[in-house]
Every structure is written in C-alpha cells, then in structure tokens.
Design a protein around this motif. Structure first.
Motif, PDB file in Angstrom:
ATOM      1  N   UNK A 248     -11.640  17.635   3.474  1.00  0.00           N
ATOM      2  CA  UNK A 248     -10.222  17.428   3.746  1.00  0.00           C
ATOM      3  C   UNK A 248      -9.601  16.503   2.694  1.00  0.00           C
TER       4      UNK A 248
ATOM      5  N   UNK B 238      -5.777  -4.073 -11.319  1.00  0.00           N
ATOM      6  CA  UNK B 238      -4.830  -3.215 -10.599  1.00  0.00           C
ATOM      7  C   UNK B 238      -3.411  -3.388 -11.125  1.00  0.00           C
TER       8      UNK B 238
ATOM      9  N   UNK C 196      -0.901  -0.657 -13.040  1.00  0.00           N
ATOM     10  CA  UNK C 196       0.455  -0.327 -12.577  1.00  0.00           C
ATOM     11  C   UNK C 196       1.455  -0.519 -13.722  1.00  0.00           C
TER      12      UNK C 196
ATOM     13  N   UNK D 211     -11.349   1.011   1.895  1.00  0.00           N
ATOM     14  CA  UNK D 211     -11.449   1.589   3.241  1.00  0.00           C
ATOM     15  C   UNK D 211     -11.529   3.114   3.222  1.00  0.00           C
ATOM     16  N   UNK D 212     -12.130   3.624   4.296  1.00  0.00           N
ATOM     17  CA  UNK D 212     -12.156   5.078   4.469  1.00  0.00           C
ATOM     18  C   UNK D 212     -10.719   5.595   4.447  1.00  0.00           C
ATOM     19  N   UNK D 213     -10.589   6.868   4.130  1.00  0.00           N
ATOM     20  CA  UNK D 213      -9.277   7.520   4.156  1.00  0.00           C
ATOM     21  C   UNK D 213      -8.331   6.990   3.094  1.00  0.00           C
ATOM     22  N   UNK D 214      -8.850   6.311   2.068  1.00  0.00           N
ATOM     23  CA  UNK D 214      -7.955   5.854   1.001  1.00  0.00           C
ATOM     24  C   UNK D 214      -8.263   6.570  -0.313  1.00  0.00           C
TER      25      UNK D 214
ATOM     26  N   UNK E 214      -6.470   8.842  -1.329  1.00  0.00           N
ATOM     27  CA  UNK E 214      -5.115   8.945  -1.884  1.00  0.00           C
ATOM     28  C   UNK E 214      -4.238   7.898  -1.199  1.00  0.00           C
ATOM     29  N   UNK E 215      -3.651   7.033  -1.994  1.00  0.00           N
ATOM     30  CA  UNK E 215      -2.732   6.031  -1.448  1.00  0.00           C
ATOM     31  C   UNK E 215      -1.396   6.157  -2.159  1.00  0.00           C
ATOM     32  N   UNK E 216      -0.337   6.264  -1.405  1.00  0.00           N
ATOM     33  CA  UNK E 216       0.971   6.309  -2.036  1.00  0.00           C
ATOM     34  C   UNK E 216       1.517   4.895  -2.122  1.00  0.00           C
ATOM     35  N   UNK E 217       1.757   4.434  -3.339  1.00  0.00           N
ATOM     36  CA  UNK E 217       2.237   3.068  -3.542  1.00  0.00           C
ATOM     37  C   UNK E 217       3.749   3.083  -3.704  1.00  0.00           C
ATOM     38  N   UNK E 218       4.436   2.658  -2.659  1.00  0.00           N
ATOM     39  CA  UNK E 218       5.890   2.499  -2.718  1.00  0.00           C
ATOM     40  C   UNK E 218       6.155   1.220  -3.524  1.00  0.00           C
TER      41      UNK E 218
ATOM     42  N   UNK F  51       8.131  -1.685  -2.002  1.00  0.00           N
ATOM     43  CA  UNK F  51       7.307  -2.320  -0.971  1.00  0.00           C
ATOM     44  C   UNK F  51       6.232  -3.196  -1.609  1.00  0.00           C
ATOM     45  N   UNK F  52       5.619  -2.655  -2.634  1.00  0.00           N
ATOM     46  CA  UNK F  52       4.564  -3.390  -3.340  1.00  0.00           C
ATOM     47  C   UNK F  52       5.111  -4.709  -3.884  1.00  0.00           C
TER      48      UNK F  52
ATOM     49  N   UNK G  55      -2.088   6.504  -5.974  1.00  0.00           N
ATOM     50  CA  UNK G  55      -3.374   5.939  -6.375  1.00  0.00           C
ATOM     51  C   UNK G  55      -4.493   6.825  -5.851  1.00  0.00           C
TER      52      UNK G  55
ATOM     53  N   UNK H 141     -12.846   0.111   9.635  1.00  0.00           N
ATOM     54  CA  UNK H 141     -14.211  -0.020   9.130  1.00  0.00           C
ATOM     55  C   UNK H 141     -15.246   0.073  10.229  1.00  0.00           C
TER      56      UNK H 141
ATOM     57  N   UNK I  77      -0.492  -1.576   2.888  1.00  0.00           N
ATOM     58  CA  UNK I  77      -0.440  -0.112   2.748  1.00  0.00           C
ATOM     59  C   UNK I  77      -1.480   0.537   3.674  1.00  0.00           C
TER      60      UNK I  77
ATOM     61  N   UNK J  77      -0.801   2.970   6.878  1.00  0.00           N
ATOM     62  CA  UNK J  77      -1.505   4.257   6.963  1.00  0.00           C
ATOM     63  C   UNK J  77      -2.194   4.390   8.324  1.00  0.00           C
TER      64      UNK J  77
ATOM     65  N   UNK K  88      10.082  -2.028   3.862  1.00  0.00           N
ATOM     66  CA  UNK K  88      10.397  -3.182   3.004  1.00  0.00           C
ATOM     67  C   UNK K  88      11.116  -4.303   3.775  1.00  0.00           C
TER      68      UNK K  88
END
Lengths: 345, 110
Positions: A48, A166, A170, A191-194, A196-200, A203-204, A244, B13, B69, B73, B89
């Motif tokens: 997936x 990092x 960027x 972490x699991x499920x990361x 694909x991470x969308x970096x706004x 927000x960052x 990411x 985790x 983030x 998620x 934000x």
C-alpha cells in the motif's frame, strides 16, 4: 565492544526493559512484538505504501532541473534509496551530502562511485567546523535540547545532525523548485506510515520556532543560518508544500540484499564506522554517550523493528544491539570535539 | 455485539491497536484517551501535575515540526477527519485539551 546488560531483553526482538514504554508478558515478549502485524499484514502495508509513494512521485515529477533532493550520506540505506529513485522511478535527483567533519573516507569514495554510476549530480556541503563542534558539544551536555521522545530513535548528536540536514534539504528544494525530498531512513528510525509526508511549509515555519529558540540558546548566533528557512527564500520559491519520501519504508529490503545490489555500483562497506553506521565515524561516540546517559543502544528500536519485519535475524540483532563502544574506544572523537570524556563517566 | 475493525489501527509505535467501531468516535473520554495514548507512546508525554491538559506541548519540548506532522497524520487517520490549512497553522492543536476539542468539533460537524 559487546556489553553485558542486566536489563531483560525481549525474547523475540531485542528491546530492553528500560526502553521507554516497553512492557513484557510472562514469556518475556515485549508489547511491540505482541502488537506487531502479521507477515501478511506487513506485506500488505508495504504494498500500500509503495502504491502511495509511486502516486506521489508521479504527481510531483517533471518540469524542473531536479525532481528530488536526496539527503545522501553515502551509507548503504541512502545509496539504495538513491538507486531506487533513479532506476525504478526515473527521478532527476540531486544527491547532497552534509560532511559533519567525521565522514568516513570510504563513504566519500562510495558517494562518488554511486552518484557517478547512476549519472546523478552530487553536492557536498561542509558546514563550518566551529559551528559543528559546538553543536555536538552542546548535544552531549544539554538533555533538554531535543524532544523527549527523540531518545528512542537516535543519539543526541545524531538528532542535531539530522535536524541540520533536514533544513538544508528543504532550503535546496526551495532554491531548485524541487517538489520532493527523500532520505534513506528505515523502519524504526521514523514512525510507521511515514513513507510519504506532506510538508505544509507555512505550518513547518510556524511550528519551528520553539525548536529553533532552544537551539539558538545552545548553539549560538549562527544557529538560524543552519536551522532556519529564510522567509525571503520561501516567498521567492512560491512553494506551499514539499513531499518528503522515505522510500525504504515502502521497499522492505534487508541489509544483505542492499549491499549485494549496491556492489555493482562500486559501493563497498566501510570498516571504520562501527556496527551501526556505514558513513559516519562519530556515530560510535553518539552510541557510547547515549548508552552512558540512557542505558540502551540508540539503534535498538530500529534493530528490533528489522527483526519484527523479518529483515534481520535475532542473532545478528543481538550482536548489533549489545555492541556498545566503551568510552575509551571513543576517546579520539571526544578529543577532536574537546569534550572531557572522563567527566562524562 | 462490538465490531472490531482494522480501520481502527493506530499508527503509533506501540504497534497495531484495535478499537471497537461502534459509537466510539464521539465519546469524549475515549477520544481523549486515544490521543493521550498516542502522545504517551510517541512523544513520551506523562500527564501529571507538571504536564497538564493545558500544557503547550511545543513549549514543553514534547513536539517539534515533524512530530506535529505525524500527530496530524495520526488524528486524521484515527478519527477519519481532515484539518484545513488554516486550522493547522492556528494554535488550536498545541495542548491535549485543544487537540481533543478540535477533534470533537470535527466529529460533530461530520
């Protein structure tokens, strides 16, 4: 050097009882193993994630000099990541290494060989030693520097270094208009499920301030040069988000297979980076300091995760997890950083 | 009979945690417990007299940008909600109380 530990270790993986949040059942199996998905579920999840990653790649490639900025250490995981992104997904990558002053000579050779074989542009960035050495010294001595959970995934010096890398990735993505950033992180490091991470980016920027404030207090006036994103750069890029990728989470491949697949590119194992790194000669120092402070190997969670995913035998994992350099063995790194190691004891 | 579903798998985790599907998402204490469990496991937050439901998790050094983030998620997956960019934000997801309240307003609206 293998250590004798008084801490009970999980009988299935190798997590020690003093690892944050670990609980054992009567048979000595840890909660992570008890709650781990079945092999079939792992395969399903990896498939997936792979599908999602391919979709993200397709949505973000093309139209610029570089599709993806790759945080490339020259180690085996980031080398394999780069190879996969170029050969399997056809991405135009800029591979970037941050030389922290402790990069292995073999890792330099490997970086040149792999990027050369793949036909990838390569950039080496060497931050000022005066800043890096100060950053490492503070990392060892200031327990409040990183988030509390950071101790589960890496040593304090690694966390500082990863943070700097990092931010640099960027910055480069913004400069080149690259919509993707990728790293060679494996299961347990993130972490699991990361995958694909969308970096706004708004927000960052907003959520960075507390961290940068702590760093600035510790690392001094040049901190923002290495840990902040200039507002002007963000505006000029007109970018709102960066995706990411952690492709290793969507590929599920073991260490031996990785090394075998990298050999034709000219990649060779390093002999001077300890048992948990294939690029950095400071890593053992970080492990020794972490063990001294917290009583467990900072790599033990990722090692255990590899066992749970069937990518490493428990025997190999045990050897790696208990391979803790003594303070005497890392004396040379301490000397280079001007850290009084006997005070650490 | 309570239905248990893999759709309720946590990304924490701690591994995979199964929750009953029926009538759970709008239960205030259960929602807060799930968020608390996530924060305890992933961010090592121990809620006590020093760290309360009103403590700013950024200022207290529990969450950084990437941790945020990951938290978002988790919340979106766990409660099957979506936050807008404006909500993200804003400072509405900085304490346990605010996070729970925000999740609830989303669930109520949905």
């Amino acid at each position: 050097m293998p250590v004798n530990t008084d801490n009970r270790l999980c009988t299935r993986c190798v997590l020690p009882e003093n690892f944050p949040g670990v609980k054992f059942n009567d048979e000595g199996v840890c909660n992570h193993c008890l709650q781990a998905p079945s092999a079939a579920d792992v395969s399903e999840n990896v498939a997936r994630l792979h599908g999602e990653m391919v979709a993200a790649i397709e949505a973000n490639k093309g139209g610029r000099d570089y599709d993806c900025i790759v945080a490339y250490s020259g180690g085996k995981d980031s080398s394999y990541t780069l190879k996969a992104l170029v050969e399997n997904y056809g991405l135009k990558c800029l591979a970037v290494t941050v030389d922290n002053g402790f990069m292995s000579d073999q890792a330099r050779v490997n970086s040149k060989a792999v990027t050369g074989a793949l036909g990838v542009d390569y950039q080496l960035f060497t931050p000022a030693w005066s800043f890096m050495s100060g950053m490492y010294k503070e990392s060892v001595s200031n327990p409040e520097l990183h988030t509390k959970a950071a101790i589960k995934r890496a040593s304090a010096i690694c966390n500082s270094c990863i943070g700097l890398i990092n931010v640099y990735m960027i910055r480069l993505a913004l400069m080149h208009g690259a919509k993707l950033i990728a790293g060679g992180y494996i299961g347990g490091q993130v972490p699991k499920d990361t995958a694909i991470l969308e970096l706004n980016l708004d927000l960052y920027m907003k959520t960075r301030e507390a961290t940068i404030g702590r760093y600035e207090t510790s690392f001094g006036e040049d901190t923002r040069k290495y840990f902040d994103i200039p507002e002007g750069l963000l505006q000029a890029s007109q970018m709102k988000k960066i995706t990411i990728l952690n492709p290793m989470l969507a590929l599920n491949i073991g260490e031996e297979d990785i090394i075998a697949q990298l050999a034709p590119l000219g990649w060779k194992p390093t002999l001077d980076t300890g048992s948990n790194s294939s690029n950095c000669r400071l890593n053992d120092f970080g492990i020794a300091m972490h063990y001294n402070a917290h009583g467990f190997n900072p790599y033990v969670f990722e090692i255990s995760e590899q066992v749970r995913h069937g990518l490493m035998t428990r025997e190999v994992a045990l050897k790696k997890a208990l391979s803790i350099p003594s303070l005497d063995e890392v004396r040379w790194q301490a000397k280079k950083l001007e850290i009084e190691i006997d005070a650490v004891r | 009979m309570t239905a248990w579903s893999k759709m309720r798998v946590s990304s924490s985790d701690e591994g995979f945690v199964y929750y009953p599907m029926s009538n759970t998402t709008k239960d205030t204490s259960l929602t807060q417990d799930k968020i608390k469990q996530y924060l305890a496991t992933n961010s090592l937050v121990e809620f006590d007299s020093a760290v309360t439901d009103d403590s700013d998790l950024f200022k207290e050094g529990f969450i950084d940008s990437f941790g945020y983030i990951e938290l978002v998620k988790f919340l979106e997956k766990e409660f099957q909600i979506r936050f807008t960019d404006e909500e993200l934000v804003s400072n509405q997801l900085n304490t346990l109380k605010n996070i729970t309240s925000m999740v609830h307003s989303k669930l109520d609206a949905g």
